[in-house]
Each structure stands twice: as C-alpha cells, then as structure tokens.
Design a protein around this motif. Sequence first.
Motif, PDB file in Angstrom:
ATOM      1  N   ASP A  20       0.800  -1.226   0.000  1.00 36.82           N
ATOM      2  CA  ASP A  20       0.000   0.000   0.000  1.00 36.82           C
ATOM      3  C   ASP A  20       0.834   1.278   0.000  1.00 36.82           C
ATOM      4  N   TYR A  21       2.162   1.148  -0.089  1.00 40.36           N
ATOM      5  CA  TYR A  21       3.013   2.332  -0.023  1.00 40.36           C
ATOM      6  C   TYR A  21       3.957   2.416  -1.219  1.00 40.36           C
ATOM      7  N   GLN A  22       4.087   3.645  -1.759  1.00 39.76           N
ATOM      8  CA  GLN A  22       4.998   3.883  -2.870  1.00 39.76           C
ATOM      9  C   GLN A  22       5.857   5.106  -2.556  1.00 39.76           C
ATOM     10  N   ILE A  23       7.131   4.988  -2.879  1.00 38.24           N
ATOM     11  CA  ILE A  23       8.061   6.113  -2.787  1.00 38.24           C
ATOM     12  C   ILE A  23       8.646   6.296  -4.180  1.00 38.24           C
ATOM     13  N   LYS A  24       8.635   7.517  -4.657  1.00 37.28           N
ATOM     14  CA  LYS A  24       9.121   7.827  -6.000  1.00 37.28           C
ATOM     15  C   LYS A  24      10.370   8.698  -5.846  1.00 37.28           C
ATOM     16  N   ILE A  25      11.513   8.225  -6.351  1.00 37.18           N
ATOM     17  CA  ILE A  25      12.754   8.978  -6.183  1.00 37.18           C
ATOM     18  C   ILE A  25      13.507   9.125  -7.493  1.00 37.18           C
ATOM     19  N   HIS A  26      14.380  10.107  -7.540  1.00 34.72           N
ATOM     20  CA  HIS A  26      15.268  10.289  -8.692  1.00 34.72           C
ATOM     21  C   HIS A  26      16.706  10.573  -8.249  1.00 34.72           C
ATOM     22  N   ASN A  27      16.961  10.503  -6.937  1.00 38.56           N
ATOM     23  CA  ASN A  27      18.328  10.616  -6.415  1.00 38.56           C
ATOM     24  C   ASN A  27      18.431   9.755  -5.156  1.00 38.56           C
ATOM     25  N   ASP A  28      19.634   9.643  -4.616  1.00 39.46           N
ATOM     26  CA  ASP A  28      19.830   8.771  -3.451  1.00 39.46           C
ATOM     27  C   ASP A  28      19.913   9.545  -2.138  1.00 39.46           C
ATOM     28  N   LYS A  29      19.331  10.736  -2.128  1.00 43.39           N
ATOM     29  CA  LYS A  29      19.389  11.611  -0.953  1.00 43.39           C
ATOM     30  C   LYS A  29      18.846  10.934   0.308  1.00 43.39           C
ATOM     31  N   ASP A  30      17.754  10.208   0.212  1.00 45.48           N
ATOM     32  CA  ASP A  30      17.119   9.575   1.377  1.00 45.48           C
ATOM     33  C   ASP A  30      17.340   8.061   1.407  1.00 45.48           C
ATOM     34  N   LEU A  31      18.397   7.577   0.806  1.00 45.38           N
ATOM     35  CA  LEU A  31      18.633   6.150   0.686  1.00 45.38           C
ATOM     36  C   LEU A  31      18.581   5.435   2.032  1.00 45.38           C
ATOM     37  N   GLU A  32      19.300   5.912   3.026  1.00 48.15           N
ATOM     38  CA  GLU A  32      19.331   5.240   4.333  1.00 48.15           C
ATOM     39  C   GLU A  32      17.950   5.245   4.992  1.00 48.15           C
ATOM     40  N   TYR A  33      17.242   6.356   4.887  1.00 51.16           N
ATOM     41  CA  TYR A  33      15.904   6.432   5.470  1.00 51.16           C
ATOM     42  C   TYR A  33      14.958   5.455   4.776  1.00 51.16           C
ATOM     43  N   ILE A  34      15.005   5.421   3.452  1.00 48.36           N
ATOM     44  CA  ILE A  34      14.134   4.516   2.693  1.00 48.36           C
ATOM     45  C   ILE A  34      14.480   3.060   3.017  1.00 48.36           C
ATOM     46  N   LEU A  35      15.764   2.760   3.170  1.00 48.72           N
ATOM     47  CA  LEU A  35      16.154   1.407   3.571  1.00 48.72           C
ATOM     48  C   LEU A  35      15.559   1.043   4.929  1.00 48.72           C
ATOM     49  N   SER A  36      15.445   2.010   5.827  1.00 48.05           N
ATOM     50  CA  SER A  36      14.830   1.732   7.129  1.00 48.05           C
ATOM     51  C   SER A  36      13.349   1.412   6.975  1.00 48.05           C
ATOM     52  N   LEU A  37      12.696   2.020   5.991  1.00 51.38           N
ATOM     53  CA  LEU A  37      11.285   1.715   5.718  1.00 51.38           C
ATOM     54  C   LEU A  37      11.159   0.314   5.105  1.00 51.38           C
ATOM     55  N   ILE A  38      12.047  -0.010   4.183  1.00 50.83           N
ATOM     56  CA  ILE A  38      12.047  -1.336   3.568  1.00 50.83           C
ATOM     57  C   ILE A  38      12.317  -2.401   4.629  1.00 50.83           C
ATOM     58  N   LYS A  39      13.199  -2.102   5.559  1.00 52.78           N
ATOM     59  CA  LYS A  39      13.545  -3.045   6.632  1.00 52.78           C
ATOM     60  C   LYS A  39      12.307  -3.393   7.462  1.00 52.78           C
ATOM     61  N   GLN A  40      11.370  -2.447   7.613  1.00 52.60           N
ATOM     62  CA  GLN A  40      10.136  -2.731   8.340  1.00 52.60           C
ATOM     63  C   GLN A  40       9.343  -3.835   7.645  1.00 52.60           C
ATOM     64  N   SER A  41       9.291  -3.800   6.325  1.00 50.70           N
ATOM     65  CA  SER A  41       8.596  -4.849   5.573  1.00 50.70           C
ATOM     66  C   SER A  41       9.336  -6.181   5.722  1.00 50.70           C
ATOM     67  N   TYR A  42      10.652  -6.131   5.642  1.00 47.83           N
ATOM     68  CA  TYR A  42      11.471  -7.330   5.804  1.00 47.83           C
ATOM     69  C   TYR A  42      11.208  -7.966   7.167  1.00 47.83           C
ATOM     70  N   GLU A  43      11.208  -7.177   8.225  1.00 44.69           N
ATOM     71  CA  GLU A  43      11.020  -7.706   9.577  1.00 44.69           C
ATOM     72  C   GLU A  43       9.615  -8.278   9.768  1.00 44.69           C
ATOM     73  N   LYS A  44       8.652  -7.729   9.075  1.00 46.26           N
ATOM     74  CA  LYS A  44       7.282  -8.249   9.134  1.00 46.26           C
ATOM     75  C   LYS A  44       7.197  -9.661   8.554  1.00 46.26           C
ATOM     76  N   LYS A  45       8.098  -9.977   7.614  1.00 42.62           N
ATOM     77  CA  LYS A  45       8.075 -11.279   6.938  1.00 42.62           C
ATOM     78  C   LYS A  45       8.873 -12.346   7.686  1.00 42.62           C
ATOM     79  N   LEU A  46       9.519 -11.997   8.810  1.00 41.26           N
ATOM     80  CA  LEU A  46      10.334 -12.973   9.559  1.00 41.26           C
ATOM     81  C   LEU A  46       9.489 -14.062  10.172  1.00 41.26           C
TER      82      LEU A  46
END
Length: 108
Positions: free
Chosen positions: A82-108
Amino acid sequence: NANDEIKEIYEKFKTAILNFDDVEIKPNKHYISFVKHKSNIVDFVFTQKWLKIHINLSLGELDDPKKIARDMSNIGSLGSGDYQIKIHNDKDLEYILSLIKQSYEKKL
C-alpha cells in the motif's frame, strides 16, 4: 529504459537489501521484487526519470515519520503493498532502507 542515474540508485538499494538475511531477487515483466519466504518485501518499478519503490505493507503498518511514502491503497499500481516512494536521487537512501527493513522484519 531507465537512465544511468536511476540504474545506479537501484544498484545501491539492491546491494543493501541483499545484505538482509535470506532475501532473493525475483524479476517480473514490469518490476523487480525482493522476496523473503516467498513473500514480496519491496518492488522496484523503473521509469526513464524515476525509481518507484513499492513497500509491501498494508496501510497503517509503516512507521514513516518523514511522510515520504504515498498511500497507494486505493490506487492501482504495478508493485505490491500500500506504499509507494518515488525517487530520482539517493538523498534519502538510508531512510528509505529503514522503511524497507520494516517490511522485511514483518516477513520474519
């Protein structure tokens, strides 16, 4: 059909996500999925100027203090979740990875 900058940003995400335990890449016709235990964690959709990141969590499950993820729950899209992030640079890469990690942890 993505430009070189978008491909480079994707490669940074790919490297970081593959460092999570037991994650596989599953290419599809319109996007690339990262999968844990046969469940999509995140999907990447490429356009010429944007990288669209679909985080596979249901509405209300993502803790996004910066509010950069768009609610896609009532909008059709190519990726899962239900969530989309649209980017064209890597400015928020670490923050976005923290959001992706939430999905990863949900699948454990």
